[in-house]
Scaffold this motif. Structure first.
Motif, mmCIF file in Angstrom:
data_model
loop_
_atom_site.group_PDB
_atom_site.id
_atom_site.type_symbol
_atom_site.label_atom_id
_atom_site.label_comp_id
_atom_site.label_asym_id
_atom_site.label_seq_id
_atom_site.Cartn_x
_atom_site.Cartn_y
_atom_site.Cartn_z
ATOM 1 N N VAL A 167 0.865 -1.186 0.000
ATOM 2 C CA VAL A 167 0.000 0.000 0.000
ATOM 3 C C VAL A 167 0.897 1.230 0.000
ATOM 4 O O VAL A 167 2.093 1.158 0.317
ATOM 5 C CB VAL A 167 -0.945 0.027 1.223
ATOM 6 N N ALA A 168 0.317 2.364 -0.380
ATOM 7 C CA ALA A 168 1.073 3.618 -0.355
ATOM 8 C C ALA A 168 0.964 4.259 1.018
ATOM 9 O O ALA A 168 -0.085 4.212 1.659
ATOM 10 C CB ALA A 168 0.530 4.574 -1.411
ATOM 11 N N VAL A 169 2.072 4.834 1.475
ATOM 12 C CA VAL A 169 2.042 5.676 2.672
ATOM 13 C C VAL A 169 2.476 7.067 2.219
ATOM 14 O O VAL A 169 3.504 7.239 1.555
ATOM 15 C CB VAL A 169 2.931 5.114 3.809
ATOM 16 N N LEU A 170 1.645 8.052 2.560
ATOM 17 C CA LEU A 170 1.812 9.412 2.042
ATOM 18 C C LEU A 170 1.773 10.427 3.181
ATOM 19 O O LEU A 170 1.138 10.185 4.221
ATOM 20 C CB LEU A 170 0.660 9.752 1.070
ATOM 21 N N PRO A 171 2.399 11.601 2.969
ATOM 22 C CA PRO A 171 2.194 12.683 3.931
ATOM 23 C C PRO A 171 0.708 13.066 3.955
ATOM 24 O O PRO A 171 0.021 13.001 2.927
ATOM 25 C CB PRO A 171 3.047 13.827 3.369
ATOM 26 N N GLN A 172 0.218 13.456 5.093
ATOM 27 C CA GLN A 172 -1.214 13.714 5.280
ATOM 28 C C GLN A 172 -1.778 14.723 4.277
ATOM 29 O O GLN A 172 -2.920 14.585 3.816
ATOM 30 C CB GLN A 172 -1.444 14.219 6.703
ATOM 31 N N ALA A 221 14.971 9.452 -2.053
ATOM 32 C CA ALA A 221 15.490 10.602 -1.319
ATOM 33 C C ALA A 221 16.229 10.175 -0.068
ATOM 34 O O ALA A 221 17.171 10.847 0.378
ATOM 35 C CB ALA A 221 14.341 11.538 -0.944
ATOM 36 N N LEU A 222 15.808 9.044 0.517
ATOM 37 C CA LEU A 222 16.389 8.614 1.784
ATOM 38 C C LEU A 222 16.150 7.117 1.949
ATOM 39 O O LEU A 222 15.077 6.615 1.590
ATOM 40 C CB LEU A 222 15.728 9.383 2.940
ATOM 41 N N GLU A 223 17.134 6.404 2.472
ATOM 42 C CA GLU A 223 16.987 4.984 2.784
ATOM 43 C C GLU A 223 17.045 4.802 4.299
ATOM 44 O O GLU A 223 17.920 5.366 4.964
ATOM 45 C CB GLU A 223 18.097 4.146 2.135
ATOM 46 N N VAL A 224 16.110 4.010 4.837
ATOM 47 C CA VAL A 224 16.093 3.710 6.270
ATOM 48 C C VAL A 224 15.762 2.234 6.458
ATOM 49 O O VAL A 224 15.014 1.652 5.676
ATOM 50 C CB VAL A 224 15.071 4.580 7.036
ATOM 51 N N ALA A 225 16.316 1.638 7.508
ATOM 52 C CA ALA A 225 16.116 0.214 7.749
ATOM 53 C C ALA A 225 14.886 -0.070 8.596
ATOM 54 O O ALA A 225 14.283 -1.135 8.483
ATOM 55 C CB ALA A 225 17.358 -0.390 8.418
ATOM 56 N N GLU A 226 14.504 0.875 9.468
ATOM 57 C CA GLU A 226 13.406 0.636 10.404
ATOM 58 C C GLU A 226 12.099 1.176 9.839
ATOM 59 O O GLU A 226 12.025 2.320 9.406
ATOM 60 C CB GLU A 226 13.679 1.292 11.759
ATOM 61 N N THR A 227 11.068 0.340 9.876
ATOM 62 C CA THR A 227 9.767 0.735 9.345
ATOM 63 C C THR A 227 9.210 1.940 10.094
ATOM 64 O O THR A 227 8.621 2.854 9.489
ATOM 65 C CB THR A 227 8.792 -0.438 9.431
ATOM 66 N N ALA A 228 9.364 1.975 11.423
ATOM 67 C CA ALA A 228 8.853 3.113 12.194
ATOM 68 C C ALA A 228 9.494 4.414 11.735
ATOM 69 O O ALA A 228 8.814 5.444 11.607
ATOM 70 C CB ALA A 228 9.114 2.884 13.677
ATOM 71 N N THR A 229 10.790 4.372 11.482
ATOM 72 C CA THR A 229 11.488 5.573 11.020
ATOM 73 C C THR A 229 11.026 5.951 9.625
ATOM 74 O O THR A 229 10.823 7.136 9.321
ATOM 75 C CB THR A 229 13.011 5.329 11.033
ATOM 76 N N SER A 246 0.237 -4.772 6.511
ATOM 77 C CA SER A 246 0.300 -4.907 7.968
ATOM 78 C C SER A 246 0.896 -3.681 8.646
ATOM 79 O O SER A 246 0.643 -3.445 9.832
ATOM 80 C CB SER A 246 1.105 -6.154 8.349
ATOM 81 N N VAL A 247 1.660 -2.873 7.905
ATOM 82 C CA VAL A 247 2.263 -1.675 8.492
ATOM 83 C C VAL A 247 1.185 -0.654 8.854
ATOM 84 O O VAL A 247 1.396 0.207 9.717
ATOM 85 C CB VAL A 247 3.313 -1.072 7.539
ATOM 86 N N THR A 248 0.002 -0.750 8.230
ATOM 87 C CA THR A 248 -1.056 0.228 8.520
ATOM 88 C C THR A 248 -1.503 0.164 9.974
ATOM 89 O O THR A 248 -2.199 1.061 10.451
ATOM 90 C CB THR A 248 -2.265 0.020 7.590
ATOM 91 N N ARG A 249 -1.117 -0.910 10.687
ATOM 92 C CA ARG A 249 -1.410 -0.975 12.127
ATOM 93 C C ARG A 249 -0.589 0.058 12.912
ATOM 94 O O ARG A 249 -0.880 0.341 14.069
ATOM 95 C CB ARG A 249 -1.077 -2.373 12.665
ATOM 96 N N PHE A 250 0.473 0.574 12.265
ATOM 97 C CA PHE A 250 1.362 1.524 12.941
ATOM 98 C C PHE A 250 0.921 2.939 12.556
ATOM 99 O O PHE A 250 1.187 3.417 11.461
ATOM 100 C CB PHE A 250 2.808 1.266 12.527
ATOM 101 N N ALA A 251 0.236 3.593 13.463
ATOM 102 C CA ALA A 251 -0.297 4.925 13.185
ATOM 103 C C ALA A 251 0.697 6.002 13.598
ATOM 104 O O ALA A 251 1.210 5.991 14.719
ATOM 105 C CB ALA A 251 -1.614 5.121 13.936
ATOM 106 N N VAL A 252 0.967 6.920 12.664
ATOM 107 C CA VAL A 252 1.836 8.068 12.934
ATOM 108 C C VAL A 252 1.102 9.317 12.487
ATOM 109 O O VAL A 252 0.604 9.380 11.348
ATOM 110 C CB VAL A 252 3.176 7.938 12.170
ATOM 111 N N VAL A 253 1.024 10.298 13.363
ATOM 112 C CA VAL A 253 0.368 11.556 13.009
ATOM 113 C C VAL A 253 1.101 12.179 11.830
ATOM 114 O O VAL A 253 2.324 12.329 11.845
ATOM 115 C CB VAL A 253 0.354 12.526 14.208
ATOM 116 N N GLY A 254 0.351 12.520 10.783
ATOM 117 C CA GLY A 254 0.942 13.148 9.607
ATOM 118 C C GLY A 254 1.138 12.199 8.450
ATOM 119 O O GLY A 254 1.488 12.632 7.350
#
Length: 298
Positions: A167-172, A221-229, A246-254
């Protein structure tokens, strides 16, 4: 010194009568008397004073009774511990979780394992890429892993348990955030926050293949190993990304999640373990994890 001799002595000492002790042990009185004599002979002391009417503890017997009871209790505990170990109810278990499954699965699986295996010492490690988990399994620092195939190792058993779409994760406030579905080709000009390429992340390859199927290479633009980051950087407006459902269970404001249009790429989640690992703890854990995965709703 045999345990049966200790049991015989304790029974006679507590009953203060050979007949009642023999009944308690479900044996005849003569063999019981022989066992007590053999124990006294082995110790070289008199444990019991016998008369035609009663049996009393000798001074040595009073001291020995306390120790005999403790030895029998320790022996029974050792038996129970061995049986629990054989059933996989005691021991240690180290479990690794790929980052994209950490937030959806780790809490539920940790709860199930702790509830059903309270005597097992659990070492749960989240946010691990597949290569790190494979290394942990082969080096015996992990016993069980939830990772993303493919894994080409003949010494590991790979058991696919979940297949889920990207799925896509986008800025709010992204221009596509109001869409109910996001066409992958609409992301062609967007900066991507990506999983690392140099660690051979399975999800990095899956995202690249998805973009290639829609005619472009992601602008990383950027590579990161941790999904939360990764999700946090998306929320900060650094770029967009593609992640498993399954990552959609991790809610982050924005940050917002949106399905991909069409037939999105699907990725697998698998249990991995050494196929020569005969540990009863692992066998019990696999049963518990398989059952728990059927109720997670991933």
């Amino acid at each position: 010194m045999e345990l049966r001799h200790l049991r015989a002595f304790v029974a006679v000492a507590e009953e203060k009568h050979f007949g009642r002790a023999a009944d308690r042990l479900h044996m005849a009185q003569p063999p019981l008397s022989q066992q007590i004599r053999r124990l006294e002979s082995e110790l070289g002391v008199e444990l019991l004073h016998r008369t035609t009417r009663k049996v009393e503890l000798a001074p040595a017997g009073e001291v020995f009774l306390e120790r005999a009871r403790a030895l029998l209790q320790d022996a029974e505990q050792a038996k129970e511990d061995a049986q629990r170990a054989a059933r996989g109810e005691v021991g240690k278990l180290a479990v690794g979780f790929t980052g994209s499954a950490t937030y959806a699965l780790l809490p539920a699986l940790a709860a199930a394992l702790r509830q059903q295996l309270p005597g097992v010492e659990l070492d749960l490690r989240g946010e691990l890429l597949t290569p790190a988990q494979v290394q942990g399994l082969t080096e015996h620092t992990l016993d069980l892993a939830l990772l993303r195939p493919p894994v080409k190792r003949r010494d590991l058993t790979i058991e696919v348990v979940v297949t889920e779409p990207l799925v896509a994760v986008l800025p709010q406030h992204h221009r596509l955030a109001e869409r109910t579905e996001v066409p992958v080709e609409e992301l062609k000009t967007e900066p991507f926050v990506a999983y690392p390429s140099h660690f051979r992340s399975v999800l990095h390859d899956a995202v690249e293949q998805t973009c290639a199927a829609h005619g472009f290479k992601p602008n990383v633009a950027l590579e990161v190993a941790e999904t939360a980051t990764l999700v946090s950087f998306v929320a900060a407006g650094i770029g967009v990304s593609l992640v498993p459902l399954s990552v959609t269970r991790f809610a982050v404001v924005g940050a917002v999640y949106r399905p991909l249009a069409g037939d999105p790429t699907r990725v697998e989640l698998a249990l991995a373990y050494r196929h020569d690992d005969a540990s009863p703890v692992l066998a019990r854990a696999l049963e518990i994890v398989r059952h728990a995965l059927t109720t997670t709703g991933v």
